[in-house]
Design a protein around this motif. Sequence first.
Motif, short mmCIF file in Angstrom:
data_model
loop_
_atom_site.label_atom_id
_atom_site.label_comp_id
_atom_site.label_asym_id
_atom_site.label_seq_id
_atom_site.Cartn_x
_atom_site.Cartn_y
_atom_site.Cartn_z
N TYR A 1 2.34 1.36 -1.28
CA TYR A 1 3.16 0.54 -2.17
C TYR A 1 2.39 0.06 -3.40
O TYR A 1 2.96 -0.31 -4.40
CB TYR A 1 3.72 -0.68 -1.42
CG TYR A 1 4.75 -0.30 -0.39
CD1 TYR A 1 5.95 0.29 -0.79
CD2 TYR A 1 4.53 -0.52 0.95
CE1 TYR A 1 6.89 0.65 0.14
CE2 TYR A 1 5.47 -0.17 1.88
CZ TYR A 1 6.65 0.41 1.48
OH TYR A 1 7.59 0.75 2.40
N ASP A 2 1.08 0.06 -3.33
CA ASP A 2 0.26 -0.38 -4.45
C ASP A 2 -0.03 0.73 -5.44
O ASP A 2 -0.48 0.48 -6.54
CB ASP A 2 -1.09 -0.93 -3.96
CG ASP A 2 -0.89 -2.19 -3.13
OD1 ASP A 2 0.14 -2.86 -3.35
OD2 ASP A 2 -1.75 -2.48 -2.29
N GLU B 1 -0.46 0.70 2.13
CA GLU B 1 -1.26 0.87 0.91
C GLU B 1 -0.56 1.75 -0.12
O GLU B 1 -0.86 1.70 -1.29
CB GLU B 1 -2.66 1.41 1.22
CG GLU B 1 -2.69 2.79 1.86
CD GLU B 1 -2.50 2.77 3.38
OE1 GLU B 1 -2.38 3.87 3.95
OE2 GLU B 1 -2.44 1.70 3.99
N ARG C 1 5.74 -0.65 -7.03
CA ARG C 1 6.68 -1.73 -6.72
C ARG C 1 6.07 -3.10 -7.01
O ARG C 1 6.74 -3.99 -7.48
CB ARG C 1 7.10 -1.64 -5.26
CG ARG C 1 7.97 -0.45 -5.00
CD ARG C 1 8.41 -0.43 -3.57
NE ARG C 1 9.06 0.85 -3.30
CZ ARG C 1 9.75 1.08 -2.22
NH1 ARG C 1 9.87 0.17 -1.29
NH2 ARG C 1 10.33 2.25 -2.05
N ARG C 2 4.79 -3.25 -6.73
CA ARG C 2 4.15 -4.55 -6.97
C ARG C 2 4.19 -4.88 -8.46
O ARG C 2 4.49 -6.01 -8.84
CB ARG C 2 2.71 -4.53 -6.47
CG ARG C 2 2.02 -5.87 -6.73
CD ARG C 2 0.65 -5.94 -6.13
NE ARG C 2 0.79 -6.04 -4.69
CZ ARG C 2 -0.19 -5.93 -3.84
NH1 ARG C 2 -1.41 -5.69 -4.27
NH2 ARG C 2 -0.01 -6.05 -2.55
N LEU D 1 7.67 -5.95 -9.39
CA LEU D 1 7.96 -7.30 -8.92
C LEU D 1 7.27 -8.34 -9.80
O LEU D 1 7.84 -9.39 -10.10
CB LEU D 1 7.52 -7.46 -7.46
CG LEU D 1 8.38 -6.74 -6.43
CD1 LEU D 1 7.74 -6.83 -5.05
CD2 LEU D 1 9.78 -7.31 -6.41
N MET D 2 6.06 -8.05 -10.24
CA MET D 2 5.35 -8.99 -11.10
C MET D 2 6.05 -9.11 -12.45
O MET D 2 6.18 -10.20 -12.99
CB MET D 2 3.89 -8.55 -11.28
CG MET D 2 3.08 -8.77 -10.02
SD MET D 2 1.33 -8.30 -10.01
CE MET D 2 0.90 -7.87 -11.62
#
Length: 142
Positions: free
Chosen positions: A5-6, A3, A25-26, A29-30
Amino acid sequence: MAEDYDKPEKLPEAESHGSPALPGRRAALMLGAVAASSVVTIRPALASTAASVLNCRIPIPDPGHAGEYVASDGRLVPPETKGSFPPAPRAVTGEEAKKMMSGMSPPGFDPSARQAYVNYIRRLQHGTSGFTCYASLQMPRP
């Protein structure tokens, strides 16, 4: 710990200066995925634009001056003026205009009139038929 990483990451100096937190990071990546899809979408559009530029048309002379001849310097003159050339047999495509500017004459065109036609094209001004085509030819290609 998955969790974590969010959640946005913060740098120690960011906290002390009150600047916003860095994206997680998410989010990064998006953003990368969006950028990659944009490149895939734009490339075909650029190829299509390049093809349409080569197929655009330049009438010599423009329809408003049909019947006038082209002097060797590219000016439009009355018919049969000494040293002038009759109108082009048809509109020149963007690709043919590029070739004419590099010294080649398109099929069906009088080779001795080529330079007069090139000079006419170079003298085109905004609002004249064929100007947008010529201006597009001058833009660098990716």
